[in-house]
Design an enzyme around this catalytic site. Structure first.
Site, mmCIF file in Angstrom:
data_model
loop_
_atom_site.group_PDB
_atom_site.id
_atom_site.type_symbol
_atom_site.label_atom_id
_atom_site.label_comp_id
_atom_site.label_asym_id
_atom_site.label_seq_id
_atom_site.Cartn_x
_atom_site.Cartn_y
_atom_site.Cartn_z
ATOM 1 N N GLY A 46 0.837 -1.183 0.000
ATOM 2 C CA GLY A 46 0.000 0.000 0.000
ATOM 3 C C GLY A 46 0.877 1.239 0.000
ATOM 4 N N GLN A 51 3.349 9.860 1.193
ATOM 5 C CA GLN A 51 4.648 9.162 1.246
ATOM 6 C C GLN A 51 5.541 9.493 0.049
ATOM 7 O OE1 GLN A 51 2.681 5.169 2.206
ATOM 8 N NE2 GLN A 51 4.660 5.006 3.205
ATOM 9 N N CYS A 97 6.195 -0.277 7.239
ATOM 10 C CA CYS A 97 5.868 0.917 6.451
ATOM 11 C C CYS A 97 7.105 1.339 5.676
ATOM 12 C CB CYS A 97 5.420 2.032 7.392
ATOM 13 S SG CYS A 97 4.978 3.554 6.545
ATOM 14 N N LEU A 98 6.918 1.646 4.405
ATOM 15 C CA LEU A 98 8.056 2.071 3.585
ATOM 16 C C LEU A 98 8.664 3.366 4.123
ATOM 17 C CD1 LEU A 98 6.575 1.347 0.028
ATOM 18 C CD2 LEU A 98 8.155 -0.072 1.346
ATOM 19 N N HIS A 139 -4.155 1.499 7.724
ATOM 20 C CA HIS A 139 -2.787 2.037 7.802
ATOM 21 C C HIS A 139 -2.618 3.202 6.807
ATOM 22 C CE1 HIS A 139 1.764 1.342 7.959
ATOM 23 N NE2 HIS A 139 1.616 2.122 6.910
ATOM 24 N N GLU A 140 -3.074 2.992 5.554
ATOM 25 C CA GLU A 140 -2.888 4.027 4.528
ATOM 26 C C GLU A 140 -3.736 5.269 4.829
ATOM 27 O OE1 GLU A 140 -0.392 3.628 2.755
ATOM 28 O OE2 GLU A 140 -0.189 1.481 3.073
ATOM 29 N N HIS A 143 -2.166 7.516 7.242
ATOM 30 C CA HIS A 143 -1.132 8.385 6.651
ATOM 31 C C HIS A 143 -1.724 9.735 6.225
ATOM 32 C CE1 HIS A 143 2.657 6.245 6.362
ATOM 33 N NE2 HIS A 143 2.105 5.170 5.840
#
Ligand code: NI
Length: 184
Positions: A46, A51, A97-98, A139-140, A143
């Protein structure tokens, strides 16, 4: 299309509340295509626009196809997503997470959600997702409000180092083994 740089913790954009998308213009279309390409290039499941340093309310989600994971193997693009319902039932599991390289951690999330937003053509749609895919959506969407999973750890001790680049792979592996266990 292009792969964009993923920003990491410490970058102020990650803590911003992102703005709703008001016009689906060429710039936004390119951004969406780039987000999908970037998610694939980083082996992520995702990605939120913040990000790649664009504070707009856009997410992409794609969990690699797995028989154990409902809703996997499909690309979801959602603009201005809103969670309209959350199950009372919660589940604790691992997330990576990236934007938080080198770690995974345990987070509690609603097991099932109904999420509503616009697709890449600006058409309204609604999804009823559960388990790992519901986790990735939560999660996304966090963000977009400047929230990182590390803000939601079940305990500060539940943050574990992993090899950099292995965050989402470790998370996915966990999701698959967890689901397999539940299915027995
Ligand atoms: Ni993330």
């Amino acid at each position: 299309m292009a792969i964009r740089e993923v920003i990491t913790v410490g970058h102020p954009t990650l803590r911003q509340v992102a703005e709703p998308v008001k016009r689906l213009d060429a710039e936004v279309r390119t951004l969406i295509a780039d987000m999908v390409e970037t998610m694939h290039a980083y082996n992520g499941v995702g990605l939120a626009a913040v990000q790649v340093n664009v504070p707009l309310r856009i997410i992409v989600v794609e969990v690699p196809a797995s028989e154990e994971i409902p809703g996997s193997g499909q690309l979801y693009v959602m603009l201005n997503p809103v969670i309209v319902r959350r199950s009372r039932e919660k589940e604790a599991d691992m997330e990576g997470c990236l934007s938080v390289p080198g770690y995974i951690g345990e987070v509690e999330r609603a097991r099932r959600i109904i999420v509503r937003g616009l697709d890449e053509h600006g058409k309204r749609y609604e999804l009823d997702v559960e388990g790992y895919v519901a986790r990735v959506f939560q999660h996304e969407i966090d963000h977009l409000d400047g929230i990182l999973y590390t803000d939601r750890l079940t305990s500060l001790e539940k943050l574990y180092p992993v090899k950099q680049g292995d965050e989402e792979a470790a998370e996915l592996e966990h999701a698959q083994s967890g689901a397999a266990k539940n299915g027995q």
